[in-house]
Design an enzyme around this catalytic site. Structure first.
Site, PDB file in Angstrom:
ATOM      1  N   HIS A  88      -7.498  -3.369  33.380  1.00 50.24           N
ATOM      2  CA  HIS A  88      -6.901  -4.443  34.185  1.00 50.24           C
ATOM      3  C   HIS A  88      -5.463  -4.580  33.717  1.00 50.24           C
ATOM      4  CE1 HIS A  88      -6.879  -9.129  34.828  1.00 50.24           C
ATOM      5  NE2 HIS A  88      -6.040  -8.518  35.639  1.00 50.24           N
TER       6      HIS A  88
ATOM      7  N   ASP B 262      -7.948  -5.266  28.943  1.00 56.45           N
ATOM      8  CA  ASP B 262      -6.900  -6.158  29.449  1.00 56.45           C
ATOM      9  C   ASP B 262      -5.560  -5.764  28.862  1.00 56.45           C
ATOM     10  OD1 ASP B 262      -8.261  -8.177  31.127  1.00 56.45           O
ATOM     11  OD2 ASP B 262      -9.399  -8.555  29.296  1.00 56.45           O
TER      12      ASP B 262
ATOM     13  N   SER C 183     -15.138  -7.512  28.387  1.00 54.26           N
ATOM     14  CA  SER C 183     -13.732  -7.507  27.950  1.00 54.26           C
ATOM     15  C   SER C 183     -13.655  -7.574  26.432  1.00 54.26           C
ATOM     16  CB  SER C 183     -12.997  -8.704  28.545  1.00 54.26           C
ATOM     17  OG  SER C 183     -11.756  -8.866  27.871  1.00 54.26           O
TER      18      SER C 183
ATOM     19  N   GLY D 131      -7.885 -15.010  26.929  1.00 58.04           N
ATOM     20  CA  GLY D 131      -9.333 -15.142  27.010  1.00 58.04           C
ATOM     21  C   GLY D 131      -9.719 -16.589  26.747  1.00 58.04           C
TER      22      GLY D 131
ATOM     23  N   HIS E 118     -14.098  -3.483  29.816  1.00 58.05           N
ATOM     24  CA  HIS E 118     -12.918  -3.986  30.512  1.00 58.05           C
ATOM     25  C   HIS E 118     -11.758  -4.076  29.517  1.00 58.05           C
ATOM     26  CE1 HIS E 118     -11.077  -6.558  33.711  1.00 58.05           C
ATOM     27  NE2 HIS E 118     -10.565  -7.264  32.713  1.00 58.05           N
TER      28      HIS E 118
ATOM     29  N   MET F 227      -9.114 -13.153  40.189  1.00 50.07           N
ATOM     30  CA  MET F 227      -8.911 -13.821  38.901  1.00 50.07           C
ATOM     31  C   MET F 227      -9.382 -15.268  39.018  1.00 50.07           C
ATOM     32  SD  MET F 227      -7.858 -11.736  36.656  1.00 50.07           S
ATOM     33  CE  MET F 227      -7.721 -12.992  35.378  1.00 50.07           C
TER      34      MET F 227
HETATM   35  C1  DX5 Z   1      -7.551 -12.829  31.163  1.00 47.42           C
HETATM   36  C2  DX5 Z   1      -8.283 -11.507  31.168  1.00 47.42           C
HETATM   37  C3  DX5 Z   1      -9.762 -11.600  31.095  1.00 47.42           C
HETATM   38  C4  DX5 Z   1     -10.293 -12.336  29.955  1.00 47.42           C
HETATM   39  C5  DX5 Z   1     -11.693 -12.739  30.260  1.00 47.42           C
HETATM   40  O1  DX5 Z   1      -6.216 -12.619  31.425  1.00 47.42           O
HETATM   41  O2  DX5 Z   1      -7.989 -10.790  32.332  1.00 47.42           O
HETATM   42  O3  DX5 Z   1     -10.365 -10.327  31.236  1.00 47.42           O
HETATM   43  O4  DX5 Z   1     -10.256 -11.625  28.755  1.00 47.42           O
HETATM   44  O5  DX5 Z   1     -12.101 -13.415  29.189  1.00 47.42           O
HETATM   45  P1  DX5 Z   1     -12.992 -14.710  29.178  1.00 47.42           P
HETATM   46  O6  DX5 Z   1     -14.384 -14.231  29.506  1.00 47.42           O
HETATM   47  O7  DX5 Z   1     -12.795 -15.108  27.777  1.00 47.42           O
HETATM   48  O8  DX5 Z   1     -12.464 -15.714  30.154  1.00 47.42           O
HETATM   49 ZN    ZN Z   2      -9.211  -8.923  32.763  1.00 45.55          ZN
END
Ligand code: DX5
Ligand code: ZN
Length: 213
Positions: free
Chosen positions: A65, A34, A7, A143, A32, A136
């Site tokens: 996503h 977001d 991501s 993040g 990925h 999720m």
């Molecule tokens: C949260 C996002 C994730 C996030 C994952 O809403 O969907 O993809 O960026 O990030 P980390 O690894 O920082 O939890």
């Molecule tokens: Zn995500």
């Protein structure tokens, strides 16, 4: 051993090309993206011009996503920008099966995401149309949050559903993943782990990716 989707949310957007090139050189499965609209989730991330820029530099499949309301307005646009896997939230799609069929019709792989509070059993009638299901493991929007342990049970439950229905969708897990919990997630049935913070906070981001594959 499994797949990692990196991501970009926690990356430095001023160095987007460098981040993409770094990911290209690893064994990451995909990038990925977001997409947050400030309505479905309490945050706004980035939109089409950002995706276009990533598309230009990425040699990996693009896995989007969507954390946006009424996502179907833009499926074609995402396809035209080079998105390969398009995941929509169960909570945003009252006509989910139609959405998943439309995503496939446009030539993309279809994904369903579920929030931590949404039970896996709600997917019984939709998984037939999905190439991927995203559990999720944090409440979406930011993040760097802490992994919710109850997610493990949901992964096992989803894996059991896949076996029972003789389907082959991939199981993706997103939120709070790091080198401490990755192997347990694969053991429970995750095929793809999304990683943002643990990659871009690391001194060596490429090594951090390889450490959780
Ligand atoms: C949260 C996002 C994730 C996030 C994952 O809403 O969907 O993809 O960026 O990030 P980390 O690894 O920082 O939890
Ligand atoms: Zn995500």
């Amino acid at each position: 051993m499994g797949k990692v989707s990196v991501s970009l949310l926690s990356s430095d957007f001023a160095h987007l090309a460098d981040s993409c090139k770094m990911i290209n050189q690893t064994n990451a499965w995909s990038i990925h993206l977001d997409i947050m609209d400030g309505v479905f989730v309490p945050n706004i991330s980035y939109g089409f011009p950002f995706i276009e820029a990533v598309s230009r530099y990425s040699k990996k499949p693009l896995d989007a996503h969507l954390m946006t309301v009424a996502p179907s307005r833009y499926y074609q646009r995402y396809r035209d920008l080079g998105i390969n896997w398009l995941t929509v939230h169960w909570e945003t799609c009252p006509h989910l099966n139609r959405d998943l069929q439309e995503i496939r019709r446009l030539g993309m792989k279809s994904g369903i995401a579920v929030n931590p509070a949404t039970p896996v059993s709600h997917l019984e009638q939709a998984v037939h149309y999905a190439d991927l299901v995203l559990i999720m493991s944090v409440n979406p929007g930011f993040g760097g949050q802490v992994f919710i342990p109850e997610s493990l049970e949901k992964i096992s439950e989803l894996k059991e559903m896949r076996t029972r229905k003789d389907l082959d969708f991939l199981i993706q897990v997103d939120g709070g993943i790091n080198d401490t919990n990755a192997s347990e997630l694969y053991k429970h049935g995750a095929d793809i782990l999304v990683a943002g913070n643990c990659v871009f906070q690391a001194e060596d981001p490429a090594a951090a990716i390889e450490a959780i594959i």
